[in-house]
Design a protein around this motif. Sequence first.
Motif, PDB file in Angstrom:
ATOM      1  N   PHE A  12      47.531  45.809  48.485  1.00 33.44           N
ATOM      2  CA  PHE A  12      47.850  44.467  48.930  1.00 33.44           C
ATOM      3  C   PHE A  12      49.290  44.084  48.616  1.00 33.44           C
ATOM      4  CE2 PHE A  12      43.898  42.401  50.238  1.00 33.44           C
ATOM      5  CZ  PHE A  12      42.966  43.355  49.840  1.00 33.44           C
ATOM      6  N   GLY A  61      49.218  34.679  41.983  1.00 34.53           N
ATOM      7  CA  GLY A  61      50.433  34.955  42.740  1.00 34.53           C
ATOM      8  C   GLY A  61      50.568  36.392  43.209  1.00 34.53           C
ATOM      9  N   GLU A  62      49.520  37.172  43.029  1.00 32.55           N
ATOM     10  CA  GLU A  62      49.571  38.572  43.443  1.00 32.55           C
ATOM     11  C   GLU A  62      48.362  38.906  44.306  1.00 32.55           C
ATOM     12  OE1 GLU A  62      53.123  38.978  41.633  1.00 32.55           O
ATOM     13  OE2 GLU A  62      52.111  40.517  42.839  1.00 32.55           O
ATOM     14  N   GLY A  63      48.431  40.058  44.989  1.00 35.50           N
ATOM     15  CA  GLY A  63      47.280  40.525  45.729  1.00 35.50           C
ATOM     16  C   GLY A  63      46.326  41.287  44.822  1.00 35.50           C
ATOM     17  N   PRO A  64      45.084  41.501  45.275  1.00 36.97           N
ATOM     18  CA  PRO A  64      44.121  42.276  44.478  1.00 36.97           C
ATOM     19  C   PRO A  64      44.591  43.708  44.262  1.00 36.97           C
ATOM     20  CG  PRO A  64      43.021  41.070  46.242  1.00 36.97           C
ATOM     21  CD  PRO A  64      44.484  40.981  46.515  1.00 36.97           C
ATOM     22  N   GLY A  96      39.795  29.970  45.151  1.00 35.39           N
ATOM     23  CA  GLY A  96      38.489  30.213  44.562  1.00 35.39           C
ATOM     24  C   GLY A  96      37.572  31.080  45.392  1.00 35.39           C
ATOM     25  N   GLN A  97      38.109  31.717  46.430  1.00 33.06           N
ATOM     26  CA  GLN A  97      37.310  32.559  47.313  1.00 33.06           C
ATOM     27  C   GLN A  97      37.884  33.970  47.386  1.00 33.06           C
ATOM     28  OE1 GLN A  97      34.433  31.573  48.873  1.00 33.06           O
ATOM     29  NE2 GLN A  97      34.663  29.680  47.706  1.00 33.06           N
ATOM     30  N   GLY A  98      37.071  34.892  47.893  1.00 32.17           N
ATOM     31  CA  GLY A  98      37.563  36.217  48.151  1.00 32.17           C
ATOM     32  C   GLY A  98      38.321  36.269  49.467  1.00 32.17           C
ATOM     33  N   PRO A  99      39.023  37.356  49.720  1.00 26.61           N
ATOM     34  CA  PRO A  99      39.750  37.484  50.990  1.00 26.61           C
ATOM     35  C   PRO A  99      38.790  37.516  52.183  1.00 26.61           C
ATOM     36  CG  PRO A  99      40.516  39.093  49.374  1.00 26.61           C
ATOM     37  CD  PRO A  99      39.256  38.496  48.828  1.00 26.61           C
ATOM     38  N   LEU A 156      38.732  38.725  56.141  1.00 24.61           N
ATOM     39  CA  LEU A 156      39.482  39.522  57.104  1.00 24.61           C
ATOM     40  C   LEU A 156      39.758  38.730  58.377  1.00 24.61           C
ATOM     41  CD1 LEU A 156      40.635  42.373  57.825  1.00 24.61           C
ATOM     42  CD2 LEU A 156      38.431  42.798  58.953  1.00 24.61           C
ATOM     43  N   LEU A 164      37.090  40.710  41.746  1.00 25.70           N
ATOM     44  CA  LEU A 164      36.459  40.704  43.058  1.00 25.70           C
ATOM     45  C   LEU A 164      35.714  42.008  43.290  1.00 25.70           C
ATOM     46  CD1 LEU A 164      39.626  39.422  44.900  1.00 25.70           C
ATOM     47  CD2 LEU A 164      37.461  38.192  44.924  1.00 25.70           C
ATOM     48  N   GLN A 197      35.223  48.290  57.206  1.00 19.92           N
ATOM     49  CA  GLN A 197      35.946  47.198  56.579  1.00 19.92           C
ATOM     50  C   GLN A 197      35.271  46.865  55.260  1.00 19.92           C
ATOM     51  OE1 GLN A 197      35.255  43.060  57.903  1.00 19.92           O
ATOM     52  NE2 GLN A 197      34.270  43.965  59.689  1.00 19.92           N
ATOM     53  N   LEU A 243      47.192  37.233  53.020  1.00 19.22           N
ATOM     54  CA  LEU A 243      47.422  38.531  52.393  1.00 19.22           C
ATOM     55  C   LEU A 243      47.486  39.625  53.448  1.00 19.22           C
ATOM     56  CD1 LEU A 243      44.777  38.227  49.535  1.00 19.22           C
ATOM     57  CD2 LEU A 243      47.246  38.331  49.177  1.00 19.22           C
ATOM     58  N   PRO A 298      51.863  40.650  47.926  1.00 14.96           N
ATOM     59  CA  PRO A 298      51.702  39.476  47.063  1.00 14.96           C
ATOM     60  C   PRO A 298      51.179  38.253  47.802  1.00 14.96           C
ATOM     61  CG  PRO A 298      54.003  39.776  47.586  1.00 14.96           C
ATOM     62  CD  PRO A 298      53.290  40.966  48.146  1.00 14.96           C
ATOM     63  N   GLN A 323      42.927  33.952  52.251  1.00 13.42           N
ATOM     64  CA  GLN A 323      42.195  33.694  51.019  1.00 13.42           C
ATOM     65  C   GLN A 323      42.347  32.225  50.646  1.00 13.42           C
ATOM     66  OE1 GLN A 323      43.477  35.827  47.478  1.00 13.42           O
ATOM     67  NE2 GLN A 323      41.391  35.804  46.639  1.00 13.42           N
ATOM     68  N   TRP A 381      33.919  41.069  51.100  1.00 17.10           N
ATOM     69  CA  TRP A 381      34.332  40.634  49.766  1.00 17.10           C
ATOM     70  C   TRP A 381      33.415  39.555  49.199  1.00 17.10           C
ATOM     71  CZ3 TRP A 381      38.795  42.605  47.368  1.00 17.10           C
ATOM     72  CH2 TRP A 381      39.572  43.445  48.176  1.00 17.10           C
ATOM     73  N   GLY A 382      33.209  39.620  47.885  1.00 16.59           N
ATOM     74  CA  GLY A 382      32.587  38.519  47.179  1.00 16.59           C
ATOM     75  C   GLY A 382      33.616  37.431  46.898  1.00 16.59           C
ATOM     76  N   ALA A 383      33.147  36.303  46.375  1.00 17.04           N
ATOM     77  CA  ALA A 383      34.036  35.175  46.096  1.00 17.04           C
ATOM     78  C   ALA A 383      34.776  35.333  44.770  1.00 17.04           C
ATOM     79  CB  ALA A 383      33.253  33.870  46.095  1.00 17.04           C
ATOM     80  N   GLY A 384      34.334  36.288  43.938  1.00 14.64           N
ATOM     81  CA  GLY A 384      35.051  36.569  42.708  1.00 14.64           C
ATOM     82  C   GLY A 384      34.534  35.834  41.492  1.00 14.64           C
TER      83      GLY A 384
END
Lengths: 114, 109
Positions: A105, B40-43, A40-43, A45, B88, B96, A91, A107, A37, B99-102
């Motif tokens: 997920f 600092g965390e995952g989604p 400013g972007q999404g994850p 894969l 997101l 799978q 991630l 951290p 990630q 994902w969008g960019a959020g």
Amino acid sequence: EAGVVQSPRYKIIEKKQPVAFWCNPISGHNTLYWYRQNLGQGPELLIRYENEEAVDDSQLPKDRFSAERLKGVDSTLKIQPAELGDSAVYLCASSFAPGRNEQFFGPGTRLTVL
Amino acid sequence: TQLLEQSPQFLSIQEGENLTVYCNSSSVFSSLQWYRQEPGEGPVLLVTVVTGGEVKKLKRLTFQFGDARKDSSLHITAAQPGDTGLYLCAMDSNYQLIWGAGTKLIIKP
């Protein structure tokens, strides 16, 4: 119940150095994902495992990235050698099965390449 | 190619205001998930929508799936500082998530 565990949380290295990230998924989750990630972007894969088999690694830059999940439980993602553009949050996620199942997920590991 | 577009990219509002963020695609979704990610965390998953026209509520959050299953919206009523985060959306495609960019949301007290 413990969630997805990742280590280290932060890593700073110089370019051309190797680096490795570790992930322990939720117990019983057969599917494991590694994502990258950028700010400013999404994850994005990188690789998906079903048990010990890498079933989707089409987005993994195989010239410098490698991953393994030898016993179908924990997993390691390696970069060798690292480049400046590899700076990102890495991630790890797991789910009971692929597809629309909820992904849990960790951290993440924030990697900075100098 | 960005298959999922989220808008706005950034939103900063005062506590108590209402807001809506959007997730759009040119493709039909089989299902769509909304996640919230804090620094600092995952989604973390908020909701999964599957049926066209579906509306789901989670306290002050209302999620809607478009009739044609190509778009979704998230509406927050009376936003609170604890709603701050990156929202997101992700669609299910070939086992799978894409994902969008959020949308980065900041709620000011």
